[in-house]
Design a protein around this motif. Structure first.
Motif, PDB file in Angstrom:
ATOM      1  N   LEU A 186      -2.622   1.297   0.843  1.00 17.18           N
ATOM      2  CA  LEU A 186      -1.872   2.480   1.271  1.00 17.18           C
ATOM      3  C   LEU A 186      -0.362   2.269   1.126  1.00 17.18           C
ATOM      4  O   LEU A 186       0.354   3.161   0.700  1.00 17.18           O
ATOM      5  CB  LEU A 186      -2.232   2.813   2.729  1.00 17.18           C
ATOM      6  N   THR A 187       0.102   1.073   1.475  1.00 17.49           N
ATOM      7  CA  THR A 187       1.538   0.793   1.366  1.00 17.49           C
ATOM      8  C   THR A 187       2.015   0.908  -0.076  1.00 17.49           C
ATOM      9  O   THR A 187       3.028   1.514  -0.370  1.00 17.49           O
ATOM     10  CB  THR A 187       1.841  -0.642   1.889  1.00 17.49           C
ATOM     11  N   HIS A 188       1.246   0.294  -0.974  1.00 16.07           N
ATOM     12  CA  HIS A 188       1.676   0.287  -2.386  1.00 16.07           C
ATOM     13  C   HIS A 188       1.144   1.484  -3.163  1.00 16.07           C
ATOM     14  O   HIS A 188       1.457   1.655  -4.316  1.00 16.07           O
ATOM     15  CB  HIS A 188       1.212  -1.016  -3.057  1.00 16.07           C
ATOM     16  N   ARG A 189       0.294   2.273  -2.510  1.00 16.54           N
ATOM     17  CA  ARG A 189      -0.379   3.401  -3.179  1.00 16.54           C
ATOM     18  C   ARG A 189      -0.915   2.974  -4.545  1.00 16.54           C
ATOM     19  O   ARG A 189      -0.547   3.474  -5.592  1.00 16.54           O
ATOM     20  CB  ARG A 189       0.562   4.604  -3.307  1.00 16.54           C
ATOM     21  N   THR A 190      -1.813   2.001  -4.509  1.00 14.82           N
ATOM     22  CA  THR A 190      -2.333   1.427  -5.751  1.00 14.82           C
ATOM     23  C   THR A 190      -3.504   2.269  -6.270  1.00 14.82           C
ATOM     24  O   THR A 190      -4.393   2.650  -5.520  1.00 14.82           O
ATOM     25  CB  THR A 190      -2.812  -0.018  -5.524  1.00 14.82           C
ATOM     26  N   GLN A 191      -3.489   2.538  -7.553  1.00 14.73           N
ATOM     27  CA  GLN A 191      -4.533   3.377  -8.160  1.00 14.73           C
ATOM     28  C   GLN A 191      -5.668   2.553  -8.755  1.00 14.73           C
ATOM     29  O   GLN A 191      -6.722   3.079  -9.088  1.00 14.73           O
ATOM     30  CB  GLN A 191      -3.931   4.237  -9.283  1.00 14.73           C
TER      31      GLN A 191
END
Ligand SMILES: [Zn+2]
Length: 450
Positions: A186-191
């Motif tokens: 969530l912090t890095h919004r990784t896909q």
């Protein structure tokens, strides 16, 4: 139109083997390149590695006439690597850029060590760049749930490969605390996520997984350990994302092969690796389509080339061309490891892979450990399951039923060769193996070698 995208490895390998300008690209061209490289690696290894000079003395001096001649060469085993890894080294110590020490699954008990120089690491970065472009686009962020603290580690090489396509790799390390890993997503919004199957499962089945907005995670790459179909399905269902599988070992420079959009076998890194499948008992080469032990020869490695290295993994080479249209060969799904099972009498074998498929299919299971305990000349199967404490009773019933359905368990129990302990449940994941492969622990072996 819904045509499958051809694997990006196709163009990459075509360029690497000098076929970039050709309009036709066939398996024969890859085979010709590989035969030439096999001849070169034999010459190189015999010149610089004391182990291969002795093992292949006189065999490799006259060049290589064909694949049949190659298939008659002796194997390299994990015991050879553990006995004296330095005997394999083909470059000076000062040129070694990375040393990996692994607990050996062989019988010597000594760890095996693998050496890489800068050029070897560059080959892996290059593979990661092209292999990851199957499931990653420029501008995306990739959370790497694998070790990556050290230069030359798998995470470090992935970050470098991803940077070449304009994607950002963020190393988190193996999942120890699922909540912390969810926070990182969530912090890095990784896909995109890269991780170990059971550890990804601990994220999708965690109550906090609902915090991840639908559509955020687009693709997941699973690697390192056996990949149960139920874990692939659970990830797809929870996140609605693509799940790709990768096959590789430290011995192959981490990378080995990766699925394309057809999800039907790993397209192999054929410019750098020559893969055979052999009968584990006789050592004879097996034709495409037949399952056996995967044997790997490195074609381009400098520090520590490996010739006909027995991996212990069970799979088959798929005979047909991939639905994506590429002529690159594919290795079918790895069905497990030869030494990751327990013999129950002369004919029955209980495999960790079969236990994985049966137990991870139960929705509330997060992890489990299986041991065979010695008991009056036969075995007792002890299974400990990590699950949500709120679902203990429910889980117990399902795990018992799943074990009873396993043919190896049923038959061995019917013959009086196996008893099944009551399943134990735990809210703690105390048996997590980190980045190591999970194994069926056979305590009968420990007794007999003590
Ligand atoms: Zn394909």
């Amino acid at each position: 139109m819904n045509a499958l995208r051809i694997t990006p490895l196709e163009r990459w390998i075509r360029d690497k083997i000098g076929m970039a300008s050709q309009s036709r690209f066939t398996r024969d061209e890859v085979r010709r390149y590989q035969l030439e490289k096999l001849g070169q690696v034999l010459g190189y290894a015999c010149r610089y590695s004391p182990f291969y000079r002795q093992l292949l003395s006189g065999l490799a001096n006259d060049g290589l006439a064909g694949f049949e001649q190659f298939a008659a060469l002796p194997f390299t085993t994990v015991e050879d690597l553990a006995r004296d890894p330095l005997e394999f080294l083909c470059v000076s110590h000062s040129e070694v850029a990375r040393v990996v020490t692994l607990r050996s699954s062989g019988t010597t008990g000594f760890p095996k060590r693998l050496f890489f120089d800068q050029a070897d690491l560059e080959l892996t970065v290059d593979f990661f760049h092209h292999g990851m472009s199957t499931l990653t686009r420029a501008g995306q962020r990739v959370l790497i749930l694998m070790p990556g603290g050290l230069p030359g580690s798998v995470g470090d090489l992935l970050v470098k490969g991803l940077a070449r396509m304009g994607a950002e790799g963020i190393v988190h390390g193996p999942v120890r605390d699922p909540e912390e890993a969810i926070d990182a997503i969530l912090t890095h919004r990784t896909q995109v996520l890269v991780g170990i199957p059971v550890q990804l499962l601990s994220l999708v089945r965690h109550p906090q997984s609902v915090r991840i907005p639908p559509g955020l995670i687009q693709n997941v790459l699973l690697s390192t350990d056996y990949i149960p179909a139920s874990i692939v399905a659970a990830i797809r269902q929870a996140w609605g994302c693509g799940v790709y599988q990768h096959y590789g070992l430290t011995e192959t420079g981490y990378g080995g092969g990766v699925e394309c959009d057809a999800h039907d076998g790993y397209h192999l890194r054929e410019a750098d690796l020559f893969v055979e499948v052999v009968d584990p008992a006789t050592g004879r080469s097996l034709p495409e389509g037949v399952s056996g032990e995967v044997v790997v020869t490195t074609l381009t490695r400098r520090a520590m080339p490996l010739i006909r290295y027995r991996t212990g993994d069970v799979a088959r080479l798929l005979p047909d061309y991939c639905p994506c249209g590429s002529p690159l060969r594919r290795l079918g799904k790895v069905a497990g490891r030869l030494n990751n099972g327990a013999a129950l009498g002369p004919y029955a074998l209980l495999c960790m892979a079969a236990l994985d498929e049966a137990i991870f299919a139960i929705p509330q299971v997060l992890n489990f450990q299986a041991e065979i305990i010695p008991a009056n000349g036969c075995g007792r199967l002890r299974v400990t399951v990590h699950c949500d404490p709120g679902r203990f009773e429910d889980t117990l019933t399902h795990v018992h039923a799943a074990l009873a359905r396993l043919p190896a368990v049923r038959e061995a129990a019917a013959q009086g060769l196996l008893t099944v302990d009551p399943v134990r449940l735990t809210p703690e994941n105390w048996f997590t193996t980190g980045a190591a492969k999970r194994t069926l622990i056979d305590r009968r072996r420990e007794r007999s070698t003590a």
